[in-house]
Design a protein around this motif. Structure first.
Motif, PDB file in Angstrom:
ATOM      1  N   TRP A  71       0.830  -1.210   0.000  1.00  0.00           N
ATOM      2  CA  TRP A  71       0.000   0.000   0.000  1.00  0.00           C
ATOM      3  C   TRP A  71       0.859   1.252   0.000  1.00  0.00           C
ATOM      4  CZ3 TRP A  71      -4.429  -0.492  -1.918  1.00  0.00           C
ATOM      5  CH2 TRP A  71      -5.142  -1.670  -1.764  1.00  0.00           C
ATOM      6  N   PHE A  72       1.991   1.220   0.692  1.00  0.00           N
ATOM      7  CA  PHE A  72       2.877   2.373   0.671  1.00  0.00           C
ATOM      8  C   PHE A  72       3.375   2.638  -0.742  1.00  0.00           C
ATOM      9  CE2 PHE A  72       6.902   4.583   0.902  1.00  0.00           C
ATOM     10  CZ  PHE A  72       6.598   5.626   1.765  1.00  0.00           C
ATOM     11  N   THR A  73       3.788   1.581  -1.435  1.00  0.00           N
ATOM     12  CA  THR A  73       4.284   1.733  -2.801  1.00  0.00           C
ATOM     13  C   THR A  73       3.189   2.244  -3.724  1.00  0.00           C
ATOM     14  OG1 THR A  73       5.847  -0.077  -2.450  1.00  0.00           O
ATOM     15  CG2 THR A  73       5.399   0.543  -4.736  1.00  0.00           C
ATOM     16  N   LEU A  74       2.023   1.632  -3.670  1.00  0.00           N
ATOM     17  CA  LEU A  74       0.927   2.007  -4.563  1.00  0.00           C
ATOM     18  C   LEU A  74       0.445   3.435  -4.317  1.00  0.00           C
ATOM     19  CD1 LEU A  74      -0.898   0.988  -6.828  1.00  0.00           C
ATOM     20  CD2 LEU A  74      -2.501   0.222  -5.066  1.00  0.00           C
ATOM     21  N   ILE A  75       0.251   3.808  -3.070  1.00  0.00           N
ATOM     22  CA  ILE A  75      -0.243   5.150  -2.752  1.00  0.00           C
ATOM     23  C   ILE A  75       0.809   6.210  -3.062  1.00  0.00           C
ATOM     24  CG2 ILE A  75      -0.992   6.658  -0.861  1.00  0.00           C
ATOM     25  CD1 ILE A  75      -2.361   4.122   0.350  1.00  0.00           C
ATOM     26  N   SER A  76       2.044   5.974  -2.657  1.00  0.00           N
ATOM     27  CA  SER A  76       3.081   6.983  -2.922  1.00  0.00           C
ATOM     28  C   SER A  76       3.334   7.119  -4.425  1.00  0.00           C
ATOM     29  CB  SER A  76       4.375   6.655  -2.177  1.00  0.00           C
ATOM     30  OG  SER A  76       4.938   5.435  -2.629  1.00  0.00           O
ATOM     31  N   TYR A  77       3.301   6.023  -5.164  1.00  0.00           N
ATOM     32  CA  TYR A  77       3.479   6.082  -6.617  1.00  0.00           C
ATOM     33  C   TYR A  77       2.354   6.902  -7.244  1.00  0.00           C
ATOM     34  CZ  TYR A  77       4.580   4.587 -11.368  1.00  0.00           C
ATOM     35  OH  TYR A  77       4.924   4.573 -12.695  1.00  0.00           O
ATOM     36  N   SER A  78       1.134   6.639  -6.835  1.00  0.00           N
ATOM     37  CA  SER A  78      -0.017   7.345  -7.400  1.00  0.00           C
ATOM     38  C   SER A  78       0.028   8.840  -7.110  1.00  0.00           C
ATOM     39  CB  SER A  78      -1.316   6.759  -6.844  1.00  0.00           C
ATOM     40  OG  SER A  78      -1.431   5.398  -7.208  1.00  0.00           O
TER      41      SER A  78
END
Length: 103
Positions: A71-78
């Motif tokens: 979730w950290f990767t997905l949210i920060s990427y977005s």
């Protein structure tokens, strides 16, 4: 380097490479190609982060939330990608822009 910073740097490098080098050469003004290539870039970020942190049990701090690596990767990427995506889509005519003079 902290795990959060590692993922943010990974995302930043991937996003900048995608929007400055890869997408202008490969995607052009095709929304379908942009969606397909951006999905692949997002998956690359998730796979690399997963190879580093999956199964580690490490918690990631996302402002006031604690989340796992995915979730950290997905949210920060977005969040990091959104301004560049909007700029790219405006520049290549993939979204309408309001060009009327306002009083």
């Amino acid at each position: 380097m902290s795990p959060e910073l590692t993922i943010v740097v990974l995302n930043l490098v991937l996003i900048l490479f995608s929007y400055q080098v890869l997408y202008p050469a490969v995607v052009g003004n095709s929304l379908n190609r942009l969606i397909a290539n951006d999905t692949m870039a997002t998956l690359v970020a998730i796979v690399v982060a997963g190879s580093l942190y999956a199964g580690s049990g490490r918690d990631f701090s996302l402002l006031f939330l604690t989340v796992n690596w995915f979730w950290f990767t997905l949210i920060s990427y977005s969040v990091m990608e959104l301004p560049l995506a909007m700029r790219y889509m405006r520049r290549h005519g993939l979204i309408e822009t309001d060009t009327q003079d306002k009083p």
